[in-house]
Write an enzyme that holds these catalytic residues in place. Structure first.
Site, PDB file in Angstrom:
ATOM      1  N   GLU A 191      -7.087   5.764   0.549  1.00  0.00           N
ATOM      2  CA  GLU A 191      -7.479   4.351   0.533  1.00  0.00           C
ATOM      3  C   GLU A 191      -8.166   4.030   1.850  1.00  0.00           C
ATOM      4  OE1 GLU A 191      -3.547   2.922  -0.092  1.00  0.00           O
ATOM      5  OE2 GLU A 191      -3.717   2.994  -2.278  1.00  0.00           O
ATOM      6  N   ARG A 230       0.466  -2.683   5.587  1.00  0.00           N
ATOM      7  CA  ARG A 230       1.401  -2.225   4.565  1.00  0.00           C
ATOM      8  C   ARG A 230       0.900  -1.010   3.784  1.00  0.00           C
ATOM      9  NH1 ARG A 230       1.474  -7.024   0.131  1.00  0.00           N
ATOM     10  NH2 ARG A 230       1.954  -8.341   1.913  1.00  0.00           N
ATOM     11  N   HIS A 231      -0.190  -0.386   4.271  1.00  0.00           N
ATOM     12  CA  HIS A 231      -0.694   0.814   3.596  1.00  0.00           C
ATOM     13  C   HIS A 231      -0.724   2.005   4.551  1.00  0.00           C
ATOM     14  CE1 HIS A 231      -2.310  -2.158   0.743  1.00  0.00           C
ATOM     15  NE2 HIS A 231      -2.116  -1.193  -0.133  1.00  0.00           N
ATOM     16  N   ARG A 247      -3.031   9.243  -0.356  1.00  0.00           N
ATOM     17  CA  ARG A 247      -3.998   8.306  -0.931  1.00  0.00           C
ATOM     18  C   ARG A 247      -5.138   8.045   0.042  1.00  0.00           C
ATOM     19  NH1 ARG A 247      -0.518   4.487  -4.964  1.00  0.00           N
ATOM     20  NH2 ARG A 247       0.614   6.254  -5.828  1.00  0.00           N
ATOM     21  N   GLU A 267       4.994  -5.792  -2.399  1.00  0.00           N
ATOM     22  CA  GLU A 267       5.347  -4.920  -3.526  1.00  0.00           C
ATOM     23  C   GLU A 267       6.105  -3.705  -3.009  1.00  0.00           C
ATOM     24  OE1 GLU A 267       1.992  -3.495  -6.034  1.00  0.00           O
ATOM     25  OE2 GLU A 267       3.083  -1.591  -5.962  1.00  0.00           O
ATOM     26  N   SER A 278       6.449   0.053  -8.399  1.00  0.00           N
ATOM     27  CA  SER A 278       5.780  -0.176  -9.688  1.00  0.00           C
ATOM     28  C   SER A 278       6.395   0.771 -10.687  1.00  0.00           C
ATOM     29  CB  SER A 278       4.312   0.233  -9.638  1.00  0.00           C
ATOM     30  OG  SER A 278       3.566  -0.637  -8.916  1.00  0.00           O
ATOM     31  N   ARG A 318       7.793   0.838   2.620  1.00  0.00           N
ATOM     32  CA  ARG A 318       7.738  -0.587   2.273  1.00  0.00           C
ATOM     33  C   ARG A 318       9.154  -1.180   2.247  1.00  0.00           C
ATOM     34  NH1 ARG A 318       3.201  -1.992  -1.293  1.00  0.00           N
ATOM     35  NH2 ARG A 318       1.381  -1.117  -0.237  1.00  0.00           N
TER      36      ARG A 318
HETATM   37  P1  AMO Z   1       2.010   2.637  -7.174  1.00  0.00           P
HETATM   38  O1  AMO Z   1       0.641   3.140  -6.907  1.00  0.00           O
HETATM   39  O2  AMO Z   1       2.154   1.179  -7.386  1.00  0.00           O
HETATM   40  O3  AMO Z   1       2.609   3.322  -8.457  1.00  0.00           O
HETATM   41  O4  AMO Z   1       2.959   3.093  -5.998  1.00  0.00           O
HETATM   42  C1  AMO Z   1       4.354   2.873  -6.066  1.00  0.00           C
HETATM   43  C2  AMO Z   1       4.869   2.309  -4.768  1.00  0.00           C
HETATM   44  O5  AMO Z   1       4.587   3.188  -3.700  1.00  0.00           O
HETATM   45  C3  AMO Z   1       4.289   2.467  -2.526  1.00  0.00           C
HETATM   46  N1  AMO Z   1       2.913   2.772  -2.102  1.00  0.00           N
HETATM   47  C4  AMO Z   1       2.499   2.805  -0.827  1.00  0.00           C
HETATM   48  N2  AMO Z   1       3.135   2.593   0.332  1.00  0.00           N
HETATM   49  C5  AMO Z   1       2.430   2.687   1.471  1.00  0.00           C
HETATM   50  N3  AMO Z   1       1.114   2.978   1.511  1.00  0.00           N
HETATM   51  C6  AMO Z   1       0.421   3.195   0.376  1.00  0.00           C
HETATM   52  N4  AMO Z   1      -0.883   3.485   0.432  1.00  0.00           N
HETATM   53  C7  AMO Z   1       1.115   3.107  -0.872  1.00  0.00           C
HETATM   54  N5  AMO Z   1       0.762   3.262  -2.152  1.00  0.00           N
HETATM   55  C8  AMO Z   1       1.858   3.051  -2.877  1.00  0.00           C
HETATM   56  C9  AMO Z   1       4.435   0.993  -2.870  1.00  0.00           C
HETATM   57  C10 AMO Z   1       4.223   0.999  -4.357  1.00  0.00           C
HETATM   58  O6  AMO Z   1       4.849  -0.091  -4.994  1.00  0.00           O
HETATM   59  N6  AMO Z   1       2.916   6.397 -10.361  1.00  0.00           N
HETATM   60  C11 AMO Z   1       3.181   5.007 -10.068  1.00  0.00           C
HETATM   61  C12 AMO Z   1       4.649   4.699 -10.107  1.00  0.00           C
HETATM   62  C13 AMO Z   1       5.261   4.824 -11.480  1.00  0.00           C
HETATM   63  O7  AMO Z   1       4.790   4.120 -12.393  1.00  0.00           O
HETATM   64  O8  AMO Z   1       6.222   5.614 -11.630  1.00  0.00           O
HETATM   65  C14 AMO Z   1       2.608   4.660  -8.705  1.00  0.00           C
HETATM   66  O9  AMO Z   1       2.295   5.483  -7.912  1.00  0.00           O
HETATM   67  O10 AMO Z   1       5.748   0.598  -2.543  1.00  0.00           O
END
Ligand code: AMO
Length: 435
Positions: A217, A223-224, A215, A358, A361, A409
């Site tokens: 981002e 936490r990212h 990602r 979180e 999701s 996480r």
């Molecule tokens: P989402 O984008 O909420 O959902 O990601 C799901 C979970 O992945 C973790 N996560 C991360 N952890 C660390 N750094 C990041 N940048 C990061 N991005 C996400 C979190 C988050 O809750 N496709 C959907 C899931 C689904 O509906 O099956 C998805 O990616 O713990």
């Protein structure tokens, strides 16, 4: 060739006293007091003391004490009982094989009292990971992933591996790493979303993947990560997202339970854990907004919760004695295009939160292609970019749902680690691409 290791440090017990063993590892410390030198050797399981005596073998004492800390050696010698040494024994060396000499000065100490700054630690991660605490995190990580495999396989889930180089963005247009794929443009997968859903059209029925998320981002938070891992799961023939949530809470519970068996590692990390109670409470998005408003935190209906709002909610739930909770019935506009609507404005999407963070999701998905295309267009996505994905919906697609559950996480929460970078071997963040 001589064997490099007959025993690890913790595997030597009374049975080995007065016998010959061969141990191997890194020189953690050397104390030389002239006639005698104490060399502490660290291996994967702990440390041990080699005691070199001048009167026994002067040349060997000199050879050992001349070595820089963190050099790698294999030592053969006699095990002697010694109540003054922490392990209850020491090894009187007979011969030493020097396997690798460490350069000096070390960029980072392994047992230094003063903690180096975080960037120095990460720049020298291969040394940082020699610390007992770091090893403990990754042993627990491996254990809980073992629990994922056990829990899901026992329930008929098939482990799959989907592509990471993909033709369209998994989670919509933003935050994606573009790459060149020969003459074409491609993307690194933000998640296995499009593929795990496509697999629901195959009859595989229940699948999961220990997945990489990429990602782009821009924000740099605790936490990212820009490259992270997740348990990604998809299941077909569900009648609502509730069935998915039940698998998720059972999985979290199983992982937490498994972590509880890692006594040695938890002791190193000075952490005790108690298993969360099932089922986790379900609270709707609207209830969350009401709870937050009572603490003077206003959220515009439809917006996703920010870090601060999640934190306040975590505090409120903690006061109610709850660590884990699902937030359900999210506004449709805050969820990705594949989320099943519930009426006009709501969705069948949920998040799993733990103490204000979180963890996962998920949702029931849209399985009718026309509705899926409509949602894409509403969100400004071009269905043409998703041809391969949409095709999977045209020839028989059962109702289905799933989740993505962030492993780093989860570890942050399990082990009470404030910075997510500690939970992955070689973190990638906005400024870090190496090591
Ligand atoms: P989402 O984008 O909420 O959902 O990601 C799901 C979970 O992945 C973790 N996560 C991360 N952890 C660390 N750094 C990041 N940048 C990061 N991005 C996400 C979190 C988050 O809750 N496709 C959907 C899931 C689904 O509906 O099956 C998805 O990616 O713990």
């Amino acid at each position: 060739m001589a064997q490099m290791r007959s025993h690890y440090s913790i595997d030597i017990s009374e049975k080995e006293y007065n016998t010959q063993v061969t141990v191997a590892g890194w020189i953690e410390d050397i104390r030389n007091i002239g006639a005698i030198a104490f060399i502490i050797i660290r291996d994967n399981k702990g440390t041990l003391q080699v005691t070199a005596l001048k009167k026994h073998n002067e040349q060997l004492l000199q050879q050992l004490t001349a070595l820089p800390r963190e050099s790698v050696i294999s030592v053969s010698g006699m095990v002697k009982e010694n109540a003054k040494v922490r392990n209850g024994y020491e090894i009187i060396p007979e011969s030493v094989e020097v396997l690798s000499i460490a350069e000096t000065p070390l960029p980072l100490g392994v047992v230094d009292k003063v903690e180096a700054d975080f960037d120095t630690r990460l720049d020298n991660r291969f040394i940082d990971l020699r610390k007992r605490e770091q090893l403990a995190i990754f042993k627990i990580r491996s254990e809980v992933i073992g629990a994922v495999h056990d829990y899901l396989r026992e329930r008929g889930f098939l482990e799959v591996h989907t592509p990471n180089i993909i033709p369209s963005c998994s989670e919509g247009g933003t935050d994606v790493f573009k790459i060149r794929y020969f003459e074409k443009e491609a993307y690194l997968a933000q998640s296995p979303q499009l593929y795990k859903q496509s697999l629901m059209a195959t009859g595989f029925d229940h699948v999961y993947e220990i997945a990489w998320y990429f990602r782009a981002e821009e924000h740099n938070t605790r936490r990212h990560l820009n490259e992270s891992t997740a348990v990604d799961l998809e299941m077909a023939f569900i009648s609502s997202e509730e069935e998915v949530m039940q698998i998720l809470e059972g999985l979290v519970n199983a992982m937490w339970l498994r972590a509880g068996t890692c006594d040695t590692e938890l002791a190193v990390l000075n952490r005790t854990i108690s298993v969360p109670k099932l089922p986790f409470p379900r609270i709707t998005y609207d209830d969350v907004l009401t709870k937050l408003a009572k603490r003077d935190v206003q959220v515009t209906w439809g917006a996703d919760l920010g870090i601060e709002e999640e934190r306040v909610l975590g505090d409120i739930m903690k006061e109610e004695g709850v660590d884990f909770y699902f937030i359900t019935r999210y506004p449709l506009e805050s969820k990705p295009f594949y989320t099943m609507p519930e009426g006009e404005k709501l969705s069948r999407g949920f998040d799993l939160e733990c103490m204000g963070v979180e963890l996962a999701s998920g949702s029931q998905r849209i399985h009718h292609v026309d509705l899926l295309m409509k949602r894409m267009k509403t969100l400004g996505l071009d269905p043409k970019d998703f041809d391969f994905y949409l095709k999977a919906f045209r020839y028989g697609m059962p109702p289905h749902g799933g989740f993505g559950f962030g492993i780093e996480r989860f570890l942050m929460r399990l082990l009470d680690i404030p910075n997510i970078r500690e939970c992955i071997l070689f973190p990638r963040d906005r400024t870090r691409l190496s090591p």
